[in-house]
Design an enzyme around this catalytic site. Structure first.
Site, mmCIF file in Angstrom:
data_model
loop_
_atom_site.group_PDB
_atom_site.id
_atom_site.type_symbol
_atom_site.label_atom_id
_atom_site.label_comp_id
_atom_site.label_asym_id
_atom_site.label_seq_id
_atom_site.Cartn_x
_atom_site.Cartn_y
_atom_site.Cartn_z
ATOM 1 N N ASP A 105 -13.919 49.350 52.193
ATOM 2 C CA ASP A 105 -12.711 49.002 53.957
ATOM 3 C C ASP A 105 -14.197 48.979 54.161
ATOM 4 O O ASP A 105 -15.308 49.631 53.957
ATOM 5 C CB ASP A 105 -11.706 49.322 54.656
ATOM 6 N N ASP A 126 -12.907 45.199 58.915
ATOM 7 C CA ASP A 126 -12.726 45.108 59.987
ATOM 8 C C ASP A 126 -13.188 44.948 61.203
ATOM 9 O O ASP A 126 -14.427 44.816 61.525
ATOM 10 C CB ASP A 126 -13.037 46.783 60.015
ATOM 11 N N GLU A 169 -10.861 40.585 58.707
ATOM 12 C CA GLU A 169 -10.010 40.936 59.710
ATOM 13 C C GLU A 169 -10.661 40.248 60.820
ATOM 14 O O GLU A 169 -11.377 40.478 61.757
ATOM 15 C CB GLU A 169 -10.148 42.396 59.855
ATOM 16 N N HIS A 212 -0.985 48.166 57.753
ATOM 17 C CA HIS A 212 -1.829 49.827 58.535
ATOM 18 C C HIS A 212 -1.562 49.572 59.477
ATOM 19 O O HIS A 212 -0.796 51.079 60.279
ATOM 20 C CB HIS A 212 -2.786 50.669 57.406
ATOM 21 N N ASP A 213 -1.523 48.381 59.706
ATOM 22 C CA ASP A 213 -1.561 48.432 62.191
ATOM 23 C C ASP A 213 -0.369 48.019 62.021
ATOM 24 O O ASP A 213 -0.274 47.678 63.078
ATOM 25 C CB ASP A 213 -2.577 47.237 62.078
HETATM 26 C C1 NOJ Z 1 -9.206 47.398 62.825
HETATM 27 C C2 NOJ Z 1 -8.196 48.292 61.677
HETATM 28 O O1 NOJ Z 1 -7.179 47.975 60.432
HETATM 29 C C3 NOJ Z 1 -7.534 49.399 62.507
HETATM 30 O O2 NOJ Z 1 -6.533 50.575 61.803
HETATM 31 C C4 NOJ Z 1 -9.023 50.072 63.236
HETATM 32 O O3 NOJ Z 1 -8.273 51.218 64.303
HETATM 33 C C5 NOJ Z 1 -9.419 49.137 64.318
HETATM 34 N N1 NOJ Z 1 -9.867 48.436 63.229
HETATM 35 C C6 NOJ Z 1 -11.414 50.132 64.358
HETATM 36 O O4 NOJ Z 1 -11.674 50.308 63.393
#
Ligand code: NOJ
Length: 541
Positions: A96, A197, A239, A313-314
């Site tokens: 990551d 990210d 992302e 995970h989000d």
């Molecule tokens: C995206 C990540 O997947 C998330 O978990 C994180 O809180 C934010 N970016 C900030 O890094």
């Protein structure tokens, strides 16, 4: 063909995967101990959520040293071993890369805060107050203003996430070079690539309120490619919450030398009110889901590359979100697997998805760990929302839903730890766990395994054309894939009622490739789909 074009990637959220030392937090040795399991599943790469040094304000997405491993997770020697051990099983480790921001405890920020003329000051985004307040009304994803005042130097710094996640200033060439050096440090270790990210934020122009997709974004990504990725056989996935098919092609057209692919999130935003936030809930309209996923399939047909996912995970777990996690848990989990894994692109599996793990239910905010949910709760409570509706929103969309410990067995703490887990194990672990899945040939696990293998065996999945069928049907998601004269039909009933499948096909019966109702042949003239039934068949000429 690139290796990642018929690959399936498995995401590990390390805190919750497998604890090897009884401290209640998953770790790298824990991951190593489960590589055989991942090999059995058949995945090609692991996307490893952050394991770097971090004060954990946002569970590792706030990094204080990119070239050190958090002691909770182990050591750099453990990390090197993980890369080696994975490689010996033909599994690559995708790290990551969190470089939109650092932790406020990163040495760069510690220096930057010291004075306005510190050598690192310009690594971050500092602005003078305007009329005694923040420079503008930009808000943080984690609630409140995106600007934090620093008493000592009397300026504000930008943080698009928590105030412990100051944004890096990508306009500064020294920042970019430091990031590239760090990336090369990891690439030289033989990793398989990076998941980047919120990478679409690095071109931001905060003074104009521009955060995503800023004017210099692609220039930076091209530079990054030249400085780090070029000539290496690695994959990258960005992302990008705001991606459209047009911008996705800019990122992922190989000619442009930027990224391999991006995560787009259009299909993950359909159950929220238009113009609202993820917490402003709305029922999913299946026709919209079909439209969005099909649009991406068709638009990236000739250039660019799709990533395919339901979870991370989000996000809440798909079986609890768009499926049924009680009566039809197994059927609906397999349905989502069949629907997604037979599309064109690179599929991602989020840990536990392959055994049908479910969302976590809480009753009070005291049970929540995640900063995003806690901040939202506090902010909305002040605005007059009721506790009940906020808890309901957290149970529906909160990030802890998918962060509960991996359920390995029916033993204490689901075999995740011998200690007390950092987030409680779900009470359904005695039924839903890896050991049970492995010992049942009809389990969700074996459906995933089969679909992963099919992608390796049949180029139709990797390269075939896509066509949506029955676009207006409110319960059935059906599409065709065609390649070199062969055609597959995928059909799924996303409702709890039986549905008749009425297609214009000449074939009467078709041989089953995958089915969650254990069928061997489908009579296409009289096909009635059972609740959450899904199948893929080959249509003969
Ligand atoms: C995206 C990540 O997947 C998330 O978990 C994180 O809180 C934010 N970016 C900030 O890094």
């Amino acid at each position: 063909m690139k290796w990642w074009q018929n690959a399936v990637i498995y995401q590990i959220y390390p805190r919750s995967f497998k604890d090897s030392n009884g401290d209640g937090i998953g770790d790298i040795l824990g991951i190593i101990s489960r590589l055989d399991y991942l090999e059995e599943l058949g995945i090609d790469a692991i996307w490893l959520s952050p394991v770097y040094a971090s004060p954990n304000d946002d569970n590792g997405y706030d990094i204080s040293d990119y070239q050190a491993i958090h002691p909770d997770f182990g050591t750099m020697a453990d990390m090197d071993r993980l890369i080696e051990e994975a490689k010996s099983r033909d599994i690559r480790i995708v790290m990551d890369l969190v470089v939109n921001h650092t932790s406020d405890e990163h040495q760069w920020f510690v220096e930057a805060k010291k004075s306005k003329d510190n050598a690192y000051r310009d690594y971050y985004v500092w602005r003078d107050p305007v009329k005694g307040g923040p420079p503008n009304d930009l808000t943080s994803t984690f609630s409140g203003s995106a600007w934090e005042y620093d008493e000592k130097t009397k300026q504000y710094y930008l943080h698009l996430f928590s105030k412990k996640q100051p944004d890096l200033n990508w306009e500064n060439e020294a920042v970019r070079q430091a990031v590239y050096d760090m990336m090369n440090f990891w690439l030289d270790k033989g990793i398989g690539g990076f998941r980047m990210d919120v990478i679409d934020l690095i071109g931001k122009i905060p003074d104009e309120g521009v955060t995503g997709n800023g004017p210099k974004l692609h220039e930076y990504l091209k530079e990054m490619h030249q400085e780090t990725l070029k000539g290496r056989d690695v994959m990258t996935v960005g992302e990008t919450w705001g991606a459209t098919p047009e911008t996705a092609k800019l990122y992922s057209d190989p000619e442009r030398e930027e990224l391999s692919m991006v995560f787009q999130f259009e299909h993950m935003q359909l159950d929220e009110q238009p113009g609202g936030m993820k917490w402003d809930l709305k029922e999913l309209d299946l026709t919209e889901l079909k439209k969005v996923l099909s649009k991406w399939q068709v638009e990236l047909k000739d250039s660019g590359w799709n990533s395919l996912f339901w979870n991370n995970h989000d996000l809440p777990r798909i079986v609890s979100r768009f499926g049924n996690d009680t009566t039809y848990r197994v059927e609906s989990a397999k349905l989502f697997a069949i629907l997604l894994h037979l599309m064109k692109g690179t599929p991602y599996i989020y840990q536990g998805e392959e055994i049908g793990m479910t969302n976590r239910k809480i009753e009070s905010i005291d049970e929540v760990d995640d900063i995003e949910s806690i901040n939202m709760y506090t902010e909305r409570l002040e605005k007059g929302y009721s506790k009940d509706e906020l808890i309901h929103a957290i149970n529906t969309k909160g990030r802890d839903n998918a962060r509960t410990p991996m359920q390995w067995s029916g033993e204490d703490q689901a075999g995740f730890t011998t200690g007390t887990p950092w987030l409680p194990v779900q009470s359904n672990y005695k039924d839903i766990n890896v050991e049970a899945a492995l010992s049942n040939k009809d389990s969700i696990f074996y459906m995933y395994k089969k679909l992963i293998q099919l992608r390796k065996d049949d180029p139709l999945i990797v390269w075939g054309d896509y066509e949506l069928l029955l676009p207006g049907h409110s319960s059935i998601f059906a599409y065709k894939r065609s390649y070199q004269g062969r055609t597959w039909l995928v059909a799924a009933n996303m409702s709890e009622q039986e549905e008749r499948l009425e297609l214009d096909e000449d074939e009467k019966t078709a041989k089953v490739i995958a089915s969650n109702y254990e069928k061997e042949e489908i009579d296409l003239e009289r096909a009635i789909l059972q609740p959450f039934e899904a199948f893929a068949v080959e249509l003969s000429k």
